[in-house]
Design a protein around this motif. Structure first.
Motif, PDB file in Angstrom:
ATOM      1  N   LEU A   1       0.822  -1.205   0.000  1.00  0.00           N
ATOM      2  CA  LEU A   1       0.000   0.000   0.000  1.00  0.00           C
ATOM      3  C   LEU A   1       0.861   1.261   0.000  1.00  0.00           C
ATOM      4  O   LEU A   1       0.560   2.224  -0.701  1.00  0.00           O
ATOM      5  CB  LEU A   1      -0.950  -0.002   1.190  1.00  0.00           C
ATOM      6  N   VAL A  45      -4.682  -2.913  -6.473  1.00  0.00           N
ATOM      7  CA  VAL A  45      -5.484  -1.915  -5.764  1.00  0.00           C
ATOM      8  C   VAL A  45      -6.957  -2.295  -5.808  1.00  0.00           C
ATOM      9  O   VAL A  45      -7.667  -2.215  -4.799  1.00  0.00           O
ATOM     10  CB  VAL A  45      -5.261  -0.504  -6.363  1.00  0.00           C
ATOM     11  N   LEU A  70      -7.788   3.775  -1.280  1.00  0.00           N
ATOM     12  CA  LEU A  70      -7.684   2.806  -2.378  1.00  0.00           C
ATOM     13  C   LEU A  70      -8.575   3.196  -3.551  1.00  0.00           C
ATOM     14  O   LEU A  70      -8.189   3.041  -4.711  1.00  0.00           O
ATOM     15  CB  LEU A  70      -8.033   1.401  -1.877  1.00  0.00           C
ATOM     16  N   ARG A  96      -7.458   3.851  -7.247  1.00  0.00           N
ATOM     17  CA  ARG A  96      -8.089   3.112  -8.344  1.00  0.00           C
ATOM     18  C   ARG A  96      -8.570   4.071  -9.428  1.00  0.00           C
ATOM     19  O   ARG A  96      -8.432   3.785 -10.621  1.00  0.00           O
ATOM     20  CB  ARG A  96      -9.234   2.266  -7.815  1.00  0.00           C
TER      21      ARG A  96
END
Length: 164
Positions: A11, A76, A100, A104
């Motif tokens: 991440l 992701v 996220l 994305r």
């Protein structure tokens, strides 16, 4: 690398790689949220260390920046889908999910490229009609391939300037 460390690593790399926010405060909050997520999933359980990593091995084969964007867009999306199935009322999950989703959105073109790869891998070339179409496109496909390889070769053969 343990799964817990791995999740934070992936991440963090994704966030830094795409420039969403590289501040220490942001990464600190991300670390804190991921630590809470690890507790939610009991990620310190001994079975987490068994076997291969979930994503790291896949990332090793994707070396160029544009290639990495394609695979990272899928990773992701997978994380985002995983979090959707959890308790979204928890602030740390909500925050991670929002981050996220932002990532994305920035990777949407790359995700479309990934979907193209999936569609190609699922393409059935057993019917005569689809085989005819494929054969009629063969020259164009080979021509694109040759153009691409010729451009790469020209770039690699161009004289390098001395930076003395």
């Amino acid at each position: 690398m343990t799964c817990q460390t791995y999740c934070l690593f992936v991440l963090s790399v994704i966030v830094i790689y795409f420039g969403c926010s590289g501040s220490a405060l942001f990464l600190s909050q991300l670390q804190h949220d991921i630590d809470k997520l690890k507790a939610d999933f009991n990620a310190s359980n001994s079975d987490v260390a068994d076997g291969n990593p979930v994503f790291i091995e896949k990332l090793k084969n994707w070396t160029e920046r544009n290639e990495k964007r394609i695979i990272l867009s899928q990773i992701v999306s997978l994380y985002s889908e995983m979090l959707k199935k959890t308790d979204m009322s928890k602030p740390h999950i909500k925050n991670l999910s929002e981050q996220l989703n932002t990532l994305r959105d920035t990777l949407s073109d790359d995700y479309k490229k990934f979907k193209d790869l999936v569609d190609l891998s699922n393409l059935q070339l057993t019917g005569l009609k689809i085989q005819r179409k494929a054969v009629s496109e063969l020259f164009s496909v080979l021509q694109k391939l040759l153009e691409t390889s010729t451009l790469k070769r020209k770039r690699s053969q161009s004289p390098k300037r001395c930076r003395c």
